[in-house]
Write an enzyme that holds these catalytic residues in place. Structure first.
Site, short mmCIF file in Angstrom:
data_model
loop_
_atom_site.label_atom_id
_atom_site.label_comp_id
_atom_site.label_asym_id
_atom_site.label_seq_id
_atom_site.Cartn_x
_atom_site.Cartn_y
_atom_site.Cartn_z
N GLU A 108 0.80 -1.24 0.00
CA GLU A 108 0.00 0.00 0.00
C GLU A 108 0.83 1.29 0.00
O GLU A 108 0.66 2.14 0.86
CB GLU A 108 -0.97 -0.03 1.19
N GLU A 127 -6.23 -10.85 -1.24
CA GLU A 127 -7.02 -10.65 -0.02
C GLU A 127 -8.51 -10.61 -0.36
O GLU A 127 -9.25 -9.72 0.08
CB GLU A 127 -6.60 -9.35 0.68
O1 G3I Z 1 -4.32 -8.18 19.08
C1 G3I Z 1 -5.19 -7.15 19.57
C2 G3I Z 1 -5.94 -7.62 20.79
O2 G3I Z 1 -5.03 -7.89 21.82
C3 G3I Z 1 -6.96 -6.56 21.21
O3 G3I Z 1 -7.74 -7.03 22.25
C4 G3I Z 1 -7.86 -6.19 20.02
C5 G3I Z 1 -8.83 -5.07 20.36
O4 G3I Z 1 -9.21 -4.36 19.22
O5 G3I Z 1 -7.07 -5.78 18.95
C6 G3I Z 1 -6.19 -6.79 18.50
O6 G3I Z 1 -5.47 -6.31 17.38
C7 G3I Z 1 -6.21 -6.19 16.19
C8 G3I Z 1 -5.54 -7.07 15.14
O7 G3I Z 1 -6.19 -6.88 13.90
C9 G3I Z 1 -5.60 -8.57 15.49
O8 G3I Z 1 -6.92 -9.01 15.55
C10 G3I Z 1 -6.18 -4.74 15.74
O9 G3I Z 1 -6.91 -3.95 16.66
C11 G3I Z 1 -6.78 -4.59 14.37
O10 G3I Z 1 -6.56 -3.27 13.91
C12 G3I Z 1 -6.10 -5.56 13.42
O11 G3I Z 1 -6.75 -5.45 12.18
C13 G3I Z 1 -6.07 -6.02 11.09
C14 G3I Z 1 -5.80 -4.94 10.05
O12 G3I Z 1 -5.19 -5.53 8.91
C15 G3I Z 1 -4.89 -3.86 10.58
O13 G3I Z 1 -4.83 -2.81 9.69
C16 G3I Z 1 -6.97 -7.10 10.49
O14 G3I Z 1 -7.10 -8.19 11.42
C17 G3I Z 1 -6.38 -7.60 9.18
O15 G3I Z 1 -7.31 -8.42 8.53
C18 G3I Z 1 -6.06 -6.42 8.28
O16 G3I Z 1 -5.47 -6.91 7.10
C19 G3I Z 1 -5.15 -5.93 6.11
C20 G3I Z 1 -3.95 -6.45 5.36
O17 G3I Z 1 -2.89 -6.73 6.24
C21 G3I Z 1 -3.49 -5.45 4.30
N1 G3I Z 1 -4.58 -5.09 3.42
C22 G3I Z 1 -5.79 -4.64 4.08
C23 G3I Z 1 -6.26 -5.68 5.10
C24 G3I Z 1 -7.56 -5.27 5.72
O18 G3I Z 1 -7.40 -4.11 6.49
#
Ligand code: G3I
Length: 371
Positions: free
Chosen positions: A153, A258
């Site tokens: 990105e 994705e």
């Molecule tokens: O691990 C913590 C946990 O301890 C906490 O309790 C919880 C509360 O919100 O958050 C957890 O972390 C989260 C993490 O995913 C694991 O579940 C983050 O808040 C959350 O922001 C994070 O989101 C991920 C996101 O990327 C971050 O930008 C998504 O799972 C993941 O699917 C997403 O994937 C991205 C690709 O890497 C790149 N392209 C876009 C795609 C979708 O956003």
């Protein structure tokens, strides 16, 4: 009575049998099919989804397990336990194991972007951090990772450079540098650039100019990933075809990295709205909290059939199709852009049962011309 009704409806919508065909057996040769895994799917806490993965996929991606926050939370302190389990799981099951990702502006710890003594991050420090991180992570899995999303990105939707801390500190050559570090760490691994919304011509043009630049410099790049975070209506078929044709035209392979299909209303304003506004939208746009109605279930199946028809048509340009998650329960779209919604973007439902969309994909693959 309710249970009986539900089962009749599901049968009418052609839900695949649990012992039905496996997606990986139906894909054309050379076209891998996979999904992004959570830690629970890797270590078996989510056993039902794990069984789907083993049955249907020949490639896996780590949804979050290999990102910088997961692997190097503090400078030089590497935490590879979960990533090691992910790579071992893929290897034990004979899968092409994907690395995601080495360089991004999200899910990177704050320290990586901090300059020395309160000053802005300078080029030399930023490059040293990139090199150390990439060398450690890609080096650890040398020979075991099939391909890396090296940079994720880097462009805005209008084709301008995204003003990430990496770009600001290093300049546009941070990308060539990152690819070079990755290649040095694991010379056999394929190297990818990964981004979303490449159906937008200006953004696509910028990404493909980058590809041309890397190739002109002799820097290894094997493929461009279009993430494929799509909706029921957008992008249109011709736009999807343009993505694949143009990537191939730039001399590299295309991948859908994705894939998911958002069934809920989404506007650009939703993403950056404040919490109060998001709470309002939650009330008005969480349309199917108790289950996806038949009409939308069919719409989703038709959309997936369309998408796979297009991907098969362009199969010579493509090397991989990866869903961003296994079951609807896991999807990031339950939390984005409005937290707390119930979304249905994948082929397996919250109980890891195949949805009509899975059957639609199977039907399209089965009907494909002989290989
Ligand atoms: O691990 C913590 C946990 O301890 C906490 O309790 C919880 C509360 O919100 O958050 C957890 O972390 C989260 C993490 O995913 C694991 O579940 C983050 O808040 C959350 O922001 C994070 O989101 C991920 C996101 O990327 C971050 O930008 C998504 O799972 C993941 O699917 C997403 O994937 C991205 C690709 O890497 C790149 N392209 C876009 C795609 C979708 O956003």
């Amino acid at each position: 009575m309710k249970v009986f009704f539900a089962s009749v409806v599901l049968t009418a919508l052609a839900v695949p049998a649990a012992d039905g065909p496996r997606l990986k057996d139906l894909m054309p040769p050379g076209l891998l099919i996979g999904a992004a895994l959570s830690g629970a799917q890797v270590d078996g806490r989510d056993a039902a989804a794990q069984a789907v993965v083993v049955r249907h996929f020949d490639t896996i991606s780590p949804e979050n397990l290999l990102k910088w926050t997961s692997t190097e939370p503090e400078p030089g302190r590497f935490t590879f336990e979960a990533a090691d389990r992910y790579v071992a799981f893929g290897q034990a099951n004979g899968m092409a194991v994907i690395g995601h990702n080495l360089v991004w502006h999200q899910q990177t710890p704050r320290w990586a972007f901090e300059g020395k003594d309160g000053r802005p991050l300078d080029r030399e420090t930023a490059l040293a951090r990139l090199r150390a991180h990439i060398t450690a992570v890609a080096g650890r899995y040398k020979g075991r990772i099939h391909g890396w999303d090296v940079v994720n990105e880097a462009f805005e939707n209008d084709g301008s450079w995204r003003q990430t801390p990496w770009f600001k500190a290093i300049g546009p050559d941070y990308i060539a540098q990152a690819f070079t570090f990755a290649h040095e760490a694991d010379p056999q691994a394929e190297l990818y650039y990964n981004d979303f919304d490449l159906y937008l011509p200006a953004k696509r043009k910028a990404v493909l100019a980058l590809v041309g630049d890397l190739r002109a410099k002799g820097v290894r790049i094997d493929a461009v990933g279009e993430q494929g975070h799509w909706s029921l209506q957008a992008p249109k078929a011709a736009e999807i075809e343009a993505i694949l044709d143009d990537i191939a035209g730039a001399g590299v392979k295309a991948m859908i990295t994705e894939l998911d299909v958002d069934v809920l209303p989404r506007t650009p304003e939703m993403e950056h709205a404040d919490a109060a506004r998001k709470a309002e939208w939650l009330k008005t746009t969480n349309l199917y909290p108790a289950g996806l109605p038949d009409a939308q279930q069919e719409q989703l199946a038709r959309r997936y059939a369309e998408v796979f028809g297009l991907l098969l048509k362009h199969r010579s340009q493509l090397t991989r199709v990866t869903f961003w998650g296994v079951t609807d329960a896991q999807s990031w779209l339950n939390g984005f852009p409005i937290p707390g919604r119930t979304n249905y973007p994948l082929l397996w439902d919250r109980q890891a049962r195949g949805k009509p969309a899975l059957q639609a994909v199977i039907d399209v693959l089965k009907a494909a011309p002989a290989r």
